[in-house]
Design an enzyme around this catalytic site. Structure first.
Site, short mmCIF file in Angstrom:
data_model
loop_
_atom_site.label_atom_id
_atom_site.label_comp_id
_atom_site.label_asym_id
_atom_site.label_seq_id
_atom_site.Cartn_x
_atom_site.Cartn_y
_atom_site.Cartn_z
N PRO A 162 0.80 -1.23 0.00
CG PRO A 162 -0.95 -1.60 1.51
CD PRO A 162 0.35 -2.18 1.03
NE ARG A 195 -18.44 5.57 -41.17
CZ ARG A 195 -18.67 5.79 -39.87
NH1 ARG A 195 -17.99 5.11 -38.95
NH2 ARG A 195 -19.57 6.67 -39.50
CD GLU A 199 6.64 -6.58 -14.93
OE1 GLU A 199 7.77 -6.56 -15.44
OE2 GLU A 199 5.76 -7.38 -15.24
CB SER A 212 5.98 6.28 -17.29
OG SER A 212 5.23 5.39 -18.10
CD GLU A 213 5.26 9.00 -13.82
OE1 GLU A 213 4.48 9.67 -14.53
OE2 GLU A 213 5.07 7.78 -13.56
#
Length: 381
Positions: A125, A263, A359, A362-363
């Site tokens: 936590p 499309r 894991e 990004s920081e």
């Protein structure tokens, strides 16, 4: 496929063919099993099929590049199958690398066949990205060994796993030097947990350790050396997290190409509009750059290069951020249909967010990259 060289950044013919077979396999055999599963729960039939196909075995016998190709290809056709496979590797790889002969013989054959579910229990936590700050205590037991006291949170496959690779503080030193790794069976007295409802569809939960007994026979490696066990595992799996992201990006890109080319709008197709075509070109370019960086990081790992931590962090950072961008752009170009429950892009939109956090967020990857760069600068002076 094994032994097939990669020339520069181009895959060999055998590698391309193997990846194509995996993409087809994931869509035709694995996706139906995934769709029968319950979101947020371990899908044991899917795991058993991955074992039957020999794909779980490859997680433990492949090099980093082959692992990346495996994860990318499965992610393209069935993200649930890719995630189930990856979580088995993440939870059991420390046993392969640092476990005793008894631990390996008891658990790894069952993991490889999908009969036992593994989990990697590192986050807490108050200690997610800063893994060295974990607080789960391994308190000395007067009767011998330790008692685990505390919590783990955001643990994939919890609380349904059959065993956990658990990182706890044994106190041999401050920070990372006081962390040990333990193999803890799920039926160990004092261990409990509960599932968490998360955005991503794979199982995630919390664990409670109420004096869980562990002894020297449960250690993975040496006491006080558990942080190295964790980092060795993450250095291998971080580039392949990037491969997972690349697989999702490629699936979103291909869906967008097909949609915009077919499309009709404003007297032509969407692909005739320069704003659309340029956006697709940007999506493709970023995806290709991420793919190449992932392969380069995996190749560096397989060569035993000294700069693996930096390369692995770069690969995970670029690939996960790129996949988020590509999937978001794909949703925008598809319009409201992509937000419909059950649409491929609605599924990918939920899946793609989590890899930017787990894991190592990004920081954290940027911090690792900068630390490695400045460390190399200092070493060269």
């Amino acid at each position: 496929m094994r032994g097939c060289p990669m020339t520069g950044f181009a895959l060999g013919v055998d590698q391309e063919e193997w990846c194509g077979r995996l993409r087809a396999l994931s869509a035709q055999r694995l996706r139906p099993l995934a769709e029968k599963g319950e979101p947020g729960r371990v899908n044991r039939p899917l795991l058993a099929e991955l074992g039957e196909l020999g794909l779980l075995e490859r997680v433990f016998t492949s090099g980093a590049l082959e692992l990346c190709l495996l994860r990318e290809s499965l992610a393209y056709g069935c993200t649930e199958a890719e995630t189930a496979l990856a979580l088995q590797g993440l939870g059991a790889y420390p046993v392969l690398r640092a476990g005793s002969e008894e631990q390996r013989e008891r658990w790894l054959p069952r993991v490889r066949t999908g009969r036992a579910v593994a989990a990697f229990a590192l986050s807490e936590p108050a200690a997610g990205s800063d893994a060295a700050a974990l607080a789960l205590a391994a308190e000395p037991d007067p009767a011998g060994g330790w008692r685990l006291v505390g919590e783990k949170c955001w643990i994939s496959n919890a609380p349904e796993a059959d065993f956990y690779t658990v990182f706890a503080r044994t106190g041999e030193g401050p920070g990372a030097r006081g962390v040990s790794a333990f193999l803890v069976p799920a039926d160990r007295e004092g261990l409990g947990g509960q599932p968490l409802e998360m955005l991503s569809p794979h199982p995630i939960g919390s664990l409670r350790f109420d004096g869980v007994p562990v002894g020297p026979q449960d250690l993975l490696g040496e006491a006080g050396r558990g942080f190295r066990v964790a980092m060795d595992t993450l250095n291998l799996f971080r580039p392949s997290v990037g491969a997972f992201a690349v697989g999702m990006a490629r699936a979103a890109l291909d869906a967008t190409l097909a949609h915009t080319a077919g499309r009709t709008a404003f007297g032509g197709t969407l692909s005739d509009l320069q704003a659309v075509a340029h956006r697709v070109a940007e999506m493709a370019t970023r995806t290709e750059a991420a793919r190449l960086l992932v392969y380069a990081a995996a190749g560096a790992y397989d060569r035993g290069a000294a700069d693996v931590p930096r390369r692995a962090a770069m690969a995970k950072l670029l690939a996960t951020e790129t996949a988020q961008y590509v999937v978001d752009q794909a949703v925008q170009l598809h319009g409201a249909v992509a937000l419909q429950r059950g649409h491929l892009l609605e599924h990918l939109y939920r899946e793609v967010r989590a890899p930017r956090i787990y894991e190592g967020a990004s920081e954290v990857q940027r911090t690792i990259i900068a630390k490695e760069l400045y460390g190399a600068l200092g070493a060269g002076r």
